[in-house]
Design an enzyme around this catalytic site. Sequence first.
Site, PDB file in Angstrom:
ATOM      1  N   ASN A  95      46.360  83.920  29.124  1.00 46.80           N
ATOM      2  CA  ASN A  95      45.704  85.192  29.457  1.00 46.80           C
ATOM      3  C   ASN A  95      44.295  84.982  30.007  1.00 46.80           C
ATOM      4  O   ASN A  95      43.304  85.452  29.471  1.00 46.80           O
ATOM      5  CB  ASN A  95      45.692  86.138  28.255  1.00 46.80           C
ATOM      6  N   ASP A 311      43.127  79.314  17.266  1.00 44.76           N
ATOM      7  CA  ASP A 311      43.048  80.513  18.116  1.00 44.76           C
ATOM      8  C   ASP A 311      41.624  80.682  18.639  1.00 44.76           C
ATOM      9  O   ASP A 311      41.096  81.803  18.705  1.00 44.76           O
ATOM     10  CB  ASP A 311      43.509  81.763  17.370  1.00 44.76           C
TER      11      ASP A 311
END
Length: 446
Positions: A95, A311
């Site tokens: 993304n 993450d």
Amino acid sequence: MDNVLIKNANIVNEGQIFNGDVYIENGIFKEIAPQISAKSPDVHIFDAEGKYLLPGVIDDQVHFREPGLTHKATIETESRAAIAGGITSFIEMPNTVPQTTTIEKLEEKFEIAAKTSYANYSFMFGGTNDNLEEILKVDPKKVAALKLFLGSSTGNMLVDNPEVLEKIFSSTDLLIAVHCEDEETIKSNTAKYKAEYGDDIPVKYHPIIRSEEACYLSSSQAIALAKKTGARLHVFHLSTAKELELFTNKIPLKEKKITAEVCIHHLWFSDTDYEEKGTLIKWNPAVKTVKDRDALFAALLKDKIDVIATDHAPHTKEEKDNVYTKAPSGGPLVQHALPAMLEFYHQDKISLEKIVEKMCHNPAILFQIEKRGFIKEGYYADAVLVDINAPWTVNKDNISYKCGWSPFEGTTFKSRVTHTFVNGSLVYKNFKFYDVRHAQRLTFDR
């Protein structure tokens, strides 16, 4: 590449800790033995002085923001921060801007990493509601996985068409990695709190807005679809105790078709920290209750959860300082993940062997990464020396992220990464970086 001899190390590998020497030749672990003599006068000798030698950490989920969001981070800056934290290989998410949803854009990212990365690299290909044709072009031997956002997406990456989703699960041999939060549940909860508070919703409501129900509903649906289609599924960043019932520890990792990950922030923080940290610990999925945190840790130790990741998702401090609805979710973690886990070791919550299993061995097994994640003869020489008793405090002077902040700022860690080797080359030593780029593209034994 230099030939290296590491002497007198406490080697942590495959469930054991033993004192010995490690000889590295042409970037490969050549010999591991109780004592090894230098093979030639040009060998670089490092006396570990009893420090712990770990395989290089493999982080299976990072957002390094390049291309398109480079005011937050770049592959160069964040891979540099990663090696300071003992992470020698990373798998980056799709993304970015533009999104990595075509083969062309995927290869452009590989080109950037080949020129700038300090750590070994791979990228996930992004799925959308309308790019199945591109997904089927991806070579499973050269790409880590397919990433699907089943909630909390950017751009057009929310895959919310059930027919398309089933077709993707049925059609690809790629490992499918998923972000699971039910979008409709979150929208409904957000509308409720926005009606009461406007944009300035107290951040303590974040785990109620992005609720246990939202996570469980999405995770359970993804797992049901994987079982129906036979797809290989990896569920990212579990955050709730309830989701743990969906996973098993009854079979070895190599045989699992459905696996799970937990991230550092869900093991470290809880909803009691929102008052102090505010939007700095606003992540998706949200940091939830103490009960959830404790259940995740227990499941990690019992092997219901297979890997630990970061993450890592940096934003500028100015972006994070916005009111709730405008403050982006995510934070920087690659530099501090291993020190945080070593802090749990000092608290007698986890062994060094288990840390290595979850951060080094298991990502390599789960993604079928070729010859990494272990200190074994014939494997690529990614390794980290750790001084288990070398306290240091996180502050702005030693934070390496481009964004310049950390949710751990002010925390004193008892253990410190002292040396990081990538493919046999020393790239980091005691807060000093060497401008050495011997990083390689990860390959996969599939």
